[in-house]
Motif scaffolding. Sequence first.
Motif, PDB file in Angstrom:
ATOM      1  N   ASN A  35       0.879  -1.174   0.000  1.00  0.00           N
ATOM      2  CA  ASN A  35       0.000   0.000   0.000  1.00  0.00           C
ATOM      3  C   ASN A  35       0.915   1.223   0.000  1.00  0.00           C
TER       4      ASN A  35
ATOM      5  N   LYS B  66       0.159   4.219  -0.239  1.00  0.00           N
ATOM      6  CA  LYS B  66      -0.494   5.405   0.329  1.00  0.00           C
ATOM      7  C   LYS B  66      -0.241   6.599  -0.596  1.00  0.00           C
TER       8      LYS B  66
ATOM      9  N   HIS C  64      -9.709   1.378   4.499  1.00  0.00           N
ATOM     10  CA  HIS C  64      -8.451   1.542   5.243  1.00  0.00           C
ATOM     11  C   HIS C  64      -8.710   2.473   6.427  1.00  0.00           C
TER      12      HIS C  64
ATOM     13  N   GLU D 241      -7.139   4.844   7.620  1.00  0.00           N
ATOM     14  CA  GLU D 241      -6.908   6.273   7.361  1.00  0.00           C
ATOM     15  C   GLU D 241      -8.118   6.893   6.675  1.00  0.00           C
TER      16      GLU D 241
ATOM     17  N   GLU E 293      -5.914  -4.786  10.245  1.00  0.00           N
ATOM     18  CA  GLU E 293      -4.875  -3.806  10.511  1.00  0.00           C
ATOM     19  C   GLU E 293      -5.205  -3.056  11.803  1.00  0.00           C
TER      20      GLU E 293
ATOM     21  N   ALA F 101      -0.989  -0.243  15.225  1.00  0.00           N
ATOM     22  CA  ALA F 101       0.225  -0.844  14.655  1.00  0.00           C
ATOM     23  C   ALA F 101       0.590  -0.241  13.302  1.00  0.00           C
ATOM     24  N   ILE F 102      -0.276   0.638  12.770  1.00  0.00           N
ATOM     25  CA  ILE F 102      -0.037   1.168  11.425  1.00  0.00           C
ATOM     26  C   ILE F 102       0.940   2.333  11.473  1.00  0.00           C
ATOM     27  N   GLY F 103       2.075   2.167  10.805  1.00  0.00           N
ATOM     28  CA  GLY F 103       3.055   3.235  10.687  1.00  0.00           C
ATOM     29  C   GLY F 103       3.723   3.604  12.007  1.00  0.00           C
TER      30      GLY F 103
ATOM     31  N   GLY G 116       0.214  -3.674   9.467  1.00  0.00           N
ATOM     32  CA  GLY G 116       0.614  -2.839  10.600  1.00  0.00           C
ATOM     33  C   GLY G 116       2.070  -3.096  10.913  1.00  0.00           C
ATOM     34  N   SER G 117       2.948  -2.237  10.335  1.00  0.00           N
ATOM     35  CA  SER G 117       4.391  -2.324  10.586  1.00  0.00           C
ATOM     36  C   SER G 117       4.983  -3.689  10.231  1.00  0.00           C
ATOM     37  N   VAL G 118       4.484  -4.288   9.139  1.00  0.00           N
ATOM     38  CA  VAL G 118       5.097  -5.539   8.669  1.00  0.00           C
ATOM     39  C   VAL G 118       6.424  -5.207   7.995  1.00  0.00           C
TER      40      VAL G 118
ATOM     41  N   LEU H 244      -0.629  -6.843   4.326  1.00  0.00           N
ATOM     42  CA  LEU H 244      -0.828  -5.553   3.662  1.00  0.00           C
ATOM     43  C   LEU H 244       0.270  -4.655   4.225  1.00  0.00           C
ATOM     44  N   VAL H 245       1.152  -4.195   3.340  1.00  0.00           N
ATOM     45  CA  VAL H 245       2.401  -3.573   3.769  1.00  0.00           C
ATOM     46  C   VAL H 245       2.428  -2.112   3.344  1.00  0.00           C
ATOM     47  N   GLY H 246       2.573  -1.204   4.296  1.00  0.00           N
ATOM     48  CA  GLY H 246       2.657   0.214   3.979  1.00  0.00           C
ATOM     49  C   GLY H 246       4.095   0.633   3.735  1.00  0.00           C
ATOM     50  N   GLY H 247       4.703   1.233   4.752  1.00  0.00           N
ATOM     51  CA  GLY H 247       6.051   1.808   4.628  1.00  0.00           C
ATOM     52  C   GLY H 247       7.058   0.893   3.943  1.00  0.00           C
TER      53      GLY H 247
HETATM   54  P1  PGA Z   1       2.527   0.200   7.663  1.00  0.00           P
HETATM   55  O1  PGA Z   1       1.085   0.474   6.999  1.00  0.00           O
HETATM   56  O2  PGA Z   1       3.027  -1.104   7.095  1.00  0.00           O
HETATM   57  O3  PGA Z   1       3.357   1.369   7.272  1.00  0.00           O
HETATM   58  O4  PGA Z   1       2.300   0.112   9.147  1.00  0.00           O
HETATM   59  C1  PGA Z   1       0.192  -0.566   6.746  1.00  0.00           C
HETATM   60  C2  PGA Z   1      -1.066  -0.009   6.127  1.00  0.00           C
HETATM   61  O5  PGA Z   1      -1.513   1.076   6.527  1.00  0.00           O
HETATM   62  O6  PGA Z   1      -1.652  -0.624   5.215  1.00  0.00           O
END
Ligand code: PGA
Length: 267
Positions: free
Chosen positions: A36, A38, A119, A121, A190, A194-196, A231-233, A251-254
């Motif tokens: 993701n 973002k 999501h 956000e 998520e 734990a997200i970001g 969430g911070s994977v 689901l991977v953000g950063g």
């Molecule tokens: P993150 O985000 O891996 O940066 O914690 C995950 C997400 O919001 O999908």
Amino acid sequence: MLGYSSFLSESRFRINTLMSATSTAANDRTRLVIGNWKMHGNLSDNAALLAALRPAATTTQVAVCVPFPYLAQVAEALQGTAVSWGAQDVSTQVQGAYTGEISAPMLKDFGCRWVLVGHSERRSMHGESDQLVADKARAALAAGVTPVVCVGESLAERDAGQAIAVIHRQLAPVLALGADSVTKLVVAYEPVWAIGTGRTATPEQAQEVHAAIRAALQAVGAGNVQILYGGSVKASNAASLFSMPDIDGALVGGASLVADEFLRIAA
Ligand code: PGA
């Protein structure tokens, strides 16, 4: 001779047995890792990231969900590769006077495979309700785009012992779409805390919620849906999360913005 109703209950029993066997076997559903992005990226950074993803060849399904303006860029850059792609939001409507919205048929026009809906956000910053999220999932399914329905509790909700209740509330209108629809979507758990944040749920904390989601899906005849954790994977914690029986991917953000890190998660 077996009457029709005993035949039905016998079949149901067999199906339920099969489903619970499926849910307890570790990761027998295809693993799915979705990036993701973002609101990150630009044409030149994306080109470098996509070039690094092109050779990806794993048994894991890999995808990236990117900002709308770059859909055409990813479609072209990932053509003929094992990496699929998607968007991060979709309208509930098919077409019309909805300024600024993007419809599911428009996404499909580009060959879009996935779309994130709900999501956290978007739930928190854009006031998206559980019902709106379900309506977006339905719109995506109608166009043949797979919705990745995101659910997750806040820290306050977890501390109040409400995590599972919140997930059930968020899922309810989605499950009401019925088995035919629910079997075609993906759920992402998520936890908002734990997200970001760099603070990942422990594999056991995540598994507890994934098992509850699995049970809710099973109850509508969709027990084999892929359930992703987000969430911070990172590459360093992915394997322990994936070792849990009901965690089917991430689901991977950063970490999805760093090609090497993302590919190691998907490896
Ligand atoms: P993150 O985000 O891996 O940066 O914690 C995950 C997400 O919001 O999908």
